[in-house]
Scaffold this active site. Structure first.
Site, short mmCIF file in Angstrom:
data_model
loop_
_atom_site.label_atom_id
_atom_site.label_comp_id
_atom_site.label_asym_id
_atom_site.label_seq_id
_atom_site.Cartn_x
_atom_site.Cartn_y
_atom_site.Cartn_z
N ARG A 46 0.82 -1.22 0.00
CA ARG A 46 0.00 0.00 0.00
C ARG A 46 0.85 1.26 0.00
NH1 ARG A 46 -5.76 -0.50 2.58
NH2 ARG A 46 -5.72 1.73 2.25
N LYS A 144 1.89 -18.37 4.68
CA LYS A 144 0.83 -18.52 5.67
C LYS A 144 0.51 -17.16 6.30
CE LYS A 144 3.20 -19.16 9.86
NZ LYS A 144 3.26 -19.42 11.16
N ASP A 173 5.99 -23.59 3.47
CA ASP A 173 6.21 -23.89 4.89
C ASP A 173 7.72 -23.72 5.02
OD1 ASP A 173 7.06 -25.21 7.26
OD2 ASP A 173 5.10 -26.17 7.35
N HIS A 174 8.16 -22.65 5.65
CA HIS A 174 9.59 -22.33 5.53
C HIS A 174 10.48 -23.39 6.17
CE1 HIS A 174 9.36 -20.61 9.62
NE2 HIS A 174 10.67 -20.68 9.64
N LYS A 178 14.63 -25.45 5.12
CA LYS A 178 15.81 -25.57 5.98
C LYS A 178 16.62 -26.79 5.55
CE LYS A 178 13.63 -23.53 10.10
NZ LYS A 178 14.36 -22.35 10.51
N GLU A 212 11.15 -21.89 21.46
CA GLU A 212 11.69 -20.57 21.11
C GLU A 212 11.86 -19.76 22.37
OE1 GLU A 212 10.12 -18.97 17.15
OE2 GLU A 212 8.33 -19.74 18.11
N ASP A 231 -0.06 -21.77 14.80
CA ASP A 231 1.13 -21.06 14.31
C ASP A 231 2.29 -22.00 13.99
OD1 ASP A 231 2.64 -18.64 13.78
OD2 ASP A 231 3.68 -18.97 15.68
N HIS A 236 4.63 -26.49 10.59
CA HIS A 236 6.02 -26.94 10.69
C HIS A 236 6.16 -28.30 11.38
CE1 HIS A 236 6.41 -22.86 9.55
NE2 HIS A 236 6.44 -22.32 10.74
N LYS A 334 6.64 -20.53 23.04
CA LYS A 334 7.39 -19.27 23.06
C LYS A 334 7.96 -19.09 24.46
CE LYS A 334 5.83 -17.48 19.00
NZ LYS A 334 6.75 -17.43 17.86
C1 BG6 Z 1 6.83 -18.93 12.03
C2 BG6 Z 1 5.93 -18.58 13.19
O1 BG6 Z 1 6.11 -19.70 11.09
O2 BG6 Z 1 7.93 -19.67 12.49
C3 BG6 Z 1 6.70 -17.81 14.24
O3 BG6 Z 1 4.84 -17.79 12.73
C4 BG6 Z 1 7.94 -18.57 14.64
O4 BG6 Z 1 5.88 -17.58 15.38
C5 BG6 Z 1 8.75 -18.98 13.42
O5 BG6 Z 1 8.72 -17.72 15.47
C6 BG6 Z 1 9.88 -19.90 13.81
O6 BG6 Z 1 10.72 -20.09 12.71
P1 BG6 Z 1 12.27 -20.42 12.90
O7 BG6 Z 1 12.76 -20.60 11.51
O8 BG6 Z 1 12.87 -19.26 13.63
O9 BG6 Z 1 12.32 -21.67 13.72
#
Ligand code: BG6
Length: 485
Positions: A46, A144, A173-174, A178, A212, A231, A236, A334
């Protein structure tokens, strides 16, 4: 359509993900000569910027988020030359004509990356269609959240599918980007050693932990509506579970691998309402000490009382022959004691100990796959301690250690998004999540949420900097299992 795209279009180009991950990743690919020659990257969001303004924005993001040894002024300025920008209110179709004009000739193929609020998916796809940006040489990557339950995910997938067939839809899905996650496939299917015992006969249980130390990180608005289950676990952790539990695929390709993963996801035993209290634990962090600092609790950080879970632990089962009776303990949270993503495979003990009569004590083998922050595979095996054994045989558990950082010390560590963006640009879907997988994931997660609601389950408090609520210890200890901490 396996041709590299000639153009990349980023929605959400001024967002947090773009600054922290996407721009640094694209820069990394550029700096190593991996982006197709002439590939242009057009950002849209935007904010009212022009090309020069976006280049400045990108430079600031690289300054802040690029690791020092990657900064190279010549490469940076070459990268910035690839960038363009078109302001757009994606909720209105009108602006898309100007976007199309800005994109110019897309006959060389276009890759779109959508990282926007879920409610913008519909209008964005409509706008792309109206501007003729959904042709057969256009593919789309989706970040996502793709919905918050099965119904909403189906709705979004349906909207996308009306314009982009599945083979041109790349759901991100990141975790799959990895290196260490992909290494699970190498470990399982590149070695003959594990597969014969990789089943209910050989394995006692599996633990998957993603802990985390961070809290809300300024994402309160998003996170409070979502919680840890949606989340982290829905995506993941279930992907990790699927990679661990799947049958050997016939080939390393998108169809074969995803066919096997989806079978696992569909075999997850639904958790009945009556069982949520015994098979799941939820928690919310209170104040405490994290990484040597006193930190506020979730409610205080959020600024209001909330019953969103910031921790979840689940005892899951995969109902098929291979995994009959093998619990998969999953937990994520978290503000926990450590940042750690790992998979622990606990093997069964030997059927009979020949050492028992001589005082030797055995422990069952354990395989630890540490995904981050360290990257290693460690197999704990029994060895005899040196000595003359006059007072009995002494056995110890010792590690066979494969440190990936050490073995591949010269190789560049890449951000997960580097891999995924390159695959999107080149059109390789293997590391993206197929619609049937996402829907199977939601189906299982929804059963848990329904149970929580039926049981009016509230998250249990845990101190920041701890390993979560004590009830999560009970979840495993009841089975005589201890979390690997
Ligand atoms: C994301 C979540 O998909 O993955 C976050 O939305 C999380 O809340 C993150 O912190 C964790 O990713 P990584 O790569 O730091 O383990």
């Amino acid at each position: 359509m396996r041709q590299p795209a000639g153009k990349l279009l980023l929605f959400g180009a001024t967002g947090d993900l773009a600054q922290r991950m996407l721009l640094p990743s694209l820069y990394g690919l550029h700096a190593d000569g991996l982006l197709p020659d002439g590939l242009t990257i057009t950002g849209t969001a935007r904010s009212d910027k022009d090309d020069a303004g976006y280049r400045e924005f990108a430079r600031a993001a690289l300054d802040e988020f690029l690791i020092a040894d990657r900064k190279d002024e010549r490469a940076i300025s070459g990268f910035l030359d690839r960038l363009f920008y078109q302001p757009l209110n994606a909720s209105k179709t009108e602006g898309f004509a100007a976007l199309k004009t800005k994109m110019g000739d897309i006959s060389g193929g276009l890759a779109i990356f959508l990282s926007t609020a879920p409610w913008l998916f519909g209008p964005t796809i409509k706008g792309l269609e109206s501007a003729g940006l959904t042709a057969a040489n256009v593919r789309i990557g989706l970040e996502k959240p793709l919905g918050f339950d099965l119904d909403s995910s189906r709705e979004i997938n349906g909207i996308v599918a009306a314009a982009f067939p599945e083979e041109r839809t790349f759901r991100i899905d990141h975790y799959l980007g990895k290196e260490t996650v992909q290494n699970i496939l190498a470990l399982r299917f590149g070695n003959s050693l594990f597969e014969p015992v990789w089943n209910a006969q050989g394995i006692d249980h599996v633990q998957i932990t993603i802990s985390e130390t961070v809290g809300l990180e300024g994402r309160a608005e998003y996170y409070d509506d979502v919680g840890a289950l949606r989340d982290m676990l829905q995506n993941h952790m279930l992907q990790l579970l699927a990679l661990i539990a799947m049958e050997p695929p016939a080939r390393f390709d998108g169809t074969a691998i995803r066919d096997e993963k989806v079978k696992v996801l569909r075999s997850l035993r639904p958790i009945a309402d009556a069982d949520v209290a015994s098979l799941t634990v939820t928690g919310q962090y209170g104040e405490g000490a994290s990484q040597g600092e006193i930190v506020a609790g979730y409610d205080a950080e959020l600024g209001k009382a909330s019953d969103t879970e910031t921790f979840v632990a689940i005892k899951a089962h995969v109902d098929n022959w291979r995994w009959h009776g093998v619990p998969f303990y999953l937990r994520t949270g978290k503000r926990m004691a450590e940042r750690r993503s790992e998979i622990v495979i606990q093997f069964k003990p030997v059927p009979h100990s020949i050492f028992a009569g001589r005082g030797g004590k055995l422990q069952a083998n354990t395989l630890v796959i540490r995904l981050q922050p360290e990257e290693y595979v460690r197999l704990l095996v029994m060895a005899k301690q040196p000595g003359l054994d006059r007072e009995g045989i002494r056995l110890s558990e010792v590690p066979l250690n494969l440190s990936l950082e050490h073995e591949f010390a010269g190789a560049r560590r890449r951000i997960a998004y580097e891999r995924l963006l390159l695959d999107l640009i080149e059109g390789d879907p293997t590391l993206f999540v197929r619609r049937d997988e996402v829907e199977a994931q939601w189906e299982w997660i929804d059963s848990i949420r329904r149970g929580w609601e039926a049981a009016a389950m509230a998250p249990k408090p845990y101190a920041s900097g701890s390993w979560g609520p004590t009830a999560s210890v009970g979840l495993t200890e009841r089975d005589g299992v201890t979390w690997n901490e």
